[in-house]
Design a protein around this motif. Structure first.
Motif, PDB file in Angstrom:
ATOM      1  N   ALA A  52      38.274  47.621  60.914  1.00  0.00           N
ATOM      2  CA  ALA A  52      37.596  48.821  60.404  1.00  0.00           C
ATOM      3  C   ALA A  52      38.313  49.369  59.169  1.00  0.00           C
ATOM      4  O   ALA A  52      37.682  49.778  58.190  1.00  0.00           O
ATOM      5  CB  ALA A  52      37.529  49.884  61.496  1.00  0.00           C
ATOM      6  N   LEU A  53      39.648  49.357  59.211  1.00  0.00           N
ATOM      7  CA  LEU A  53      40.429  49.857  58.070  1.00  0.00           C
ATOM      8  C   LEU A  53      40.199  48.996  56.825  1.00  0.00           C
ATOM      9  O   LEU A  53      40.009  49.517  55.726  1.00  0.00           O
ATOM     10  CB  LEU A  53      41.923  49.853  58.420  1.00  0.00           C
ATOM     11  CG  LEU A  53      42.390  50.954  59.357  1.00  0.00           C
ATOM     12  CD1 LEU A  53      43.721  50.580  60.002  1.00  0.00           C
ATOM     13  CD2 LEU A  53      42.521  52.275  58.617  1.00  0.00           C
ATOM     14  N   LEU A  54      40.201  47.690  57.024  1.00  0.00           N
ATOM     15  CA  LEU A  54      40.054  46.795  55.877  1.00  0.00           C
ATOM     16  C   LEU A  54      38.623  46.814  55.339  1.00  0.00           C
ATOM     17  O   LEU A  54      38.406  46.690  54.129  1.00  0.00           O
ATOM     18  CB  LEU A  54      40.494  45.372  56.236  1.00  0.00           C
ATOM     19  CG  LEU A  54      41.985  45.235  56.592  1.00  0.00           C
ATOM     20  CD1 LEU A  54      42.329  43.790  56.929  1.00  0.00           C
ATOM     21  CD2 LEU A  54      42.888  45.741  55.467  1.00  0.00           C
ATOM     22  N   ALA A  55      37.663  47.006  56.240  1.00  0.00           N
ATOM     23  CA  ALA A  55      36.261  47.104  55.800  1.00  0.00           C
ATOM     24  C   ALA A  55      36.090  48.334  54.913  1.00  0.00           C
ATOM     25  O   ALA A  55      35.389  48.305  53.898  1.00  0.00           O
ATOM     26  CB  ALA A  55      35.330  47.189  57.006  1.00  0.00           C
ATOM     27  N   ARG A  56      36.772  49.400  55.287  1.00  0.00           N
ATOM     28  CA  ARG A  56      36.695  50.625  54.473  1.00  0.00           C
ATOM     29  C   ARG A  56      37.329  50.418  53.098  1.00  0.00           C
ATOM     30  O   ARG A  56      36.804  50.886  52.079  1.00  0.00           O
ATOM     31  CB  ARG A  56      37.367  51.776  55.239  1.00  0.00           C
ATOM     32  CG  ARG A  56      37.514  53.065  54.487  1.00  0.00           C
ATOM     33  CD  ARG A  56      36.175  53.675  54.068  1.00  0.00           C
ATOM     34  NE  ARG A  56      36.391  54.870  53.247  1.00  0.00           N
ATOM     35  CZ  ARG A  56      36.684  54.849  51.956  1.00  0.00           C
ATOM     36  NH1 ARG A  56      36.753  53.704  51.313  1.00  0.00           N
ATOM     37  NH2 ARG A  56      36.885  55.964  51.293  1.00  0.00           N
ATOM     38  N   GLU A  57      38.443  49.698  53.056  1.00  0.00           N
ATOM     39  CA  GLU A  57      39.088  49.414  51.767  1.00  0.00           C
ATOM     40  C   GLU A  57      38.195  48.540  50.894  1.00  0.00           C
ATOM     41  O   GLU A  57      38.175  48.664  49.669  1.00  0.00           O
ATOM     42  CB  GLU A  57      40.433  48.716  51.965  1.00  0.00           C
ATOM     43  CG  GLU A  57      41.505  49.556  52.636  1.00  0.00           C
ATOM     44  CD  GLU A  57      41.818  50.854  51.906  1.00  0.00           C
ATOM     45  OE1 GLU A  57      41.831  50.867  50.663  1.00  0.00           O
ATOM     46  OE2 GLU A  57      42.029  51.868  52.603  1.00  0.00           O
ATOM     47  N   GLU A  58      37.494  47.635  51.563  1.00  0.00           N
ATOM     48  CA  GLU A  58      36.601  46.719  50.867  1.00  0.00           C
ATOM     49  C   GLU A  58      35.477  47.500  50.172  1.00  0.00           C
ATOM     50  O   GLU A  58      35.065  47.183  49.064  1.00  0.00           O
ATOM     51  CB  GLU A  58      36.007  45.759  51.911  1.00  0.00           C
ATOM     52  CG  GLU A  58      35.118  44.679  51.378  1.00  0.00           C
ATOM     53  CD  GLU A  58      35.911  43.501  50.840  1.00  0.00           C
ATOM     54  OE1 GLU A  58      35.297  42.680  50.183  1.00  0.00           O
ATOM     55  OE2 GLU A  58      37.140  43.433  51.102  1.00  0.00           O
ATOM     56  N   GLU A  59      35.022  48.535  50.857  1.00  0.00           N
ATOM     57  CA  GLU A  59      33.907  49.336  50.321  1.00  0.00           C
ATOM     58  C   GLU A  59      34.351  50.114  49.081  1.00  0.00           C
ATOM     59  O   GLU A  59      33.678  50.110  48.062  1.00  0.00           O
ATOM     60  CB  GLU A  59      33.427  50.299  51.402  1.00  0.00           C
ATOM     61  CG  GLU A  59      32.083  50.893  51.074  1.00  0.00           C
ATOM     62  CD  GLU A  59      31.688  51.974  52.051  1.00  0.00           C
ATOM     63  OE1 GLU A  59      31.054  52.926  51.612  1.00  0.00           O
ATOM     64  OE2 GLU A  59      32.049  51.855  53.244  1.00  0.00           O
ATOM     65  N   ALA A  60      35.460  50.785  49.198  1.00  0.00           N
ATOM     66  CA  ALA A  60      36.038  51.523  48.068  1.00  0.00           C
ATOM     67  C   ALA A  60      37.468  51.825  48.457  1.00  0.00           C
ATOM     68  O   ALA A  60      37.738  52.137  49.609  1.00  0.00           O
ATOM     69  CB  ALA A  60      35.285  52.829  47.817  1.00  0.00           C
ATOM     70  N   THR A  61      38.358  51.734  47.492  1.00  0.00           N
ATOM     71  CA  THR A  61      39.761  51.924  47.828  1.00  0.00           C
ATOM     72  C   THR A  61      40.029  53.352  48.308  1.00  0.00           C
ATOM     73  O   THR A  61      39.342  54.292  47.932  1.00  0.00           O
ATOM     74  CB  THR A  61      40.671  51.613  46.627  1.00  0.00           C
ATOM     75  OG1 THR A  61      42.030  51.767  47.037  1.00  0.00           O
ATOM     76  CG2 THR A  61      40.409  52.562  45.470  1.00  0.00           C
ATOM     77  N   THR A  62      41.038  53.493  49.158  1.00  0.00           N
ATOM     78  CA  THR A  62      41.454  54.825  49.600  1.00  0.00           C
ATOM     79  C   THR A  62      42.666  55.297  48.783  1.00  0.00           C
ATOM     80  O   THR A  62      43.297  56.274  49.146  1.00  0.00           O
ATOM     81  CB  THR A  62      41.807  54.836  51.096  1.00  0.00           C
ATOM     82  OG1 THR A  62      42.890  53.942  51.308  1.00  0.00           O
ATOM     83  CG2 THR A  62      40.611  54.415  51.939  1.00  0.00           C
TER      84      THR A  62
END
Lengths: 156, 88
Positions: A52-62
């Motif tokens: 889930a964390l990496l999917a979020r990074e994939e979408e847009a960086t945090t």
């Protein structure tokens, strides 16, 4: 927004503050922070949370700029709202738009049923971190207690 | 000039929509600020500032722009916030 925000004292406990230097690579750093949440029994399924964390990074960086990285995820694998904090002396490339390496790292994890809690925590944390003096204090804090106090005060 | 827009993307002003919003605000020769209902406006060109607003889908935001390309910036930002996110 109507959801109440969880108490910061229960979300960021001292055992979730890491003083050791995290790995220099973004993904390794995310795993490093996640491990702290796993070790403190706040994450039941490490792989699912990581995904889930990496999917979020994939979408847009945090990497939100000003030297701050806030990797975050909402997942069934998370048992209660959690913030893990670490500092990087060297800085980690978080693909921030201002190209500044991340030196203050906050991992935000919330359970799937958390609703808007996720956005609220993210918003409070970001608002606190917009203040130059809060970021300075976090860099200068020489103990977990000092870091905890700074974050608690800034968010309250 | 300013404009109030309802945020359509499911993520709100967060994740990809927020990143696009900040990128767009940076593209124009204009000073752009954005406010969530009643709050003080923040720098629309800063990801940290935009994240601090905690804007969810369905919330209204007010975008204020000044400068040579203020109108173009407002047009672009309004379109972005009014468009549901498609699979990218």
């Amino acid at each position: 927004m109507t959801t109440t925000q969880p108490d910061i004292e229960t979300v960021l406990t001292r055992e979730l503050i890491v003083l050791e230097e995290p790995p220099a690579q973004k993904e390794a750093c995310i795993e490093f922070l996640l491990d702290r949440a796993v070790e403190t029994d706040r994450v039941t399924d490490r792989e699912a949370a990581l995904e889930a964390l990496l999917a979020r990074e994939e979408e847009a960086t945090t990497g939100v700029g000003k030297g701050i990285g806030i990797p975050h995820a909402k997942s069934d694998a998370v048992s209660r709202p959690t913030i893990v904090f670490a500092r990087s002396e060297d800085g980690i490339d978080f693909d921030a738009m201002d190209e500044k390496p991340a030196t203050l790292l906050f991992m935000l994890l919330v359970p799937e049923e958390g609703g808007e809690e996720h956005l609220q925590l993210l918003s409070s944390l970001s608002r606190a971190l917009m203040h130059d003096d809060v970021r300075e204090q976090l860099h200068e804090a020489d103990s977990k207690a000092a870091i905890e106090d700074t974050i608690t005060e800034a968010i309250a | 000039m300013e404009r109030t827009v309802t945020v359509v993307p499911e993520d709100g002003l967060h994740a990809r929509p927020a990143a696009k919003f900040v990128e767009t605000a940076n593209e124009y020769d204009a000073d752009v600020r954005v406010a969530a209902d009643g709050d003080d406006p923040v720098d629309a060109a800063s990801m940290l500032a935009v994240t601090s607003l905690g804007v969810a889908s369905g919330d209204d935001v007010t975008i204020v722009a000044e400068g040579e390309e203020a109108e173009a910036a407002l047009d672009a930002l309004e379109e972005l916030l009014s468009t549901p996110e498609t699979e990218a």
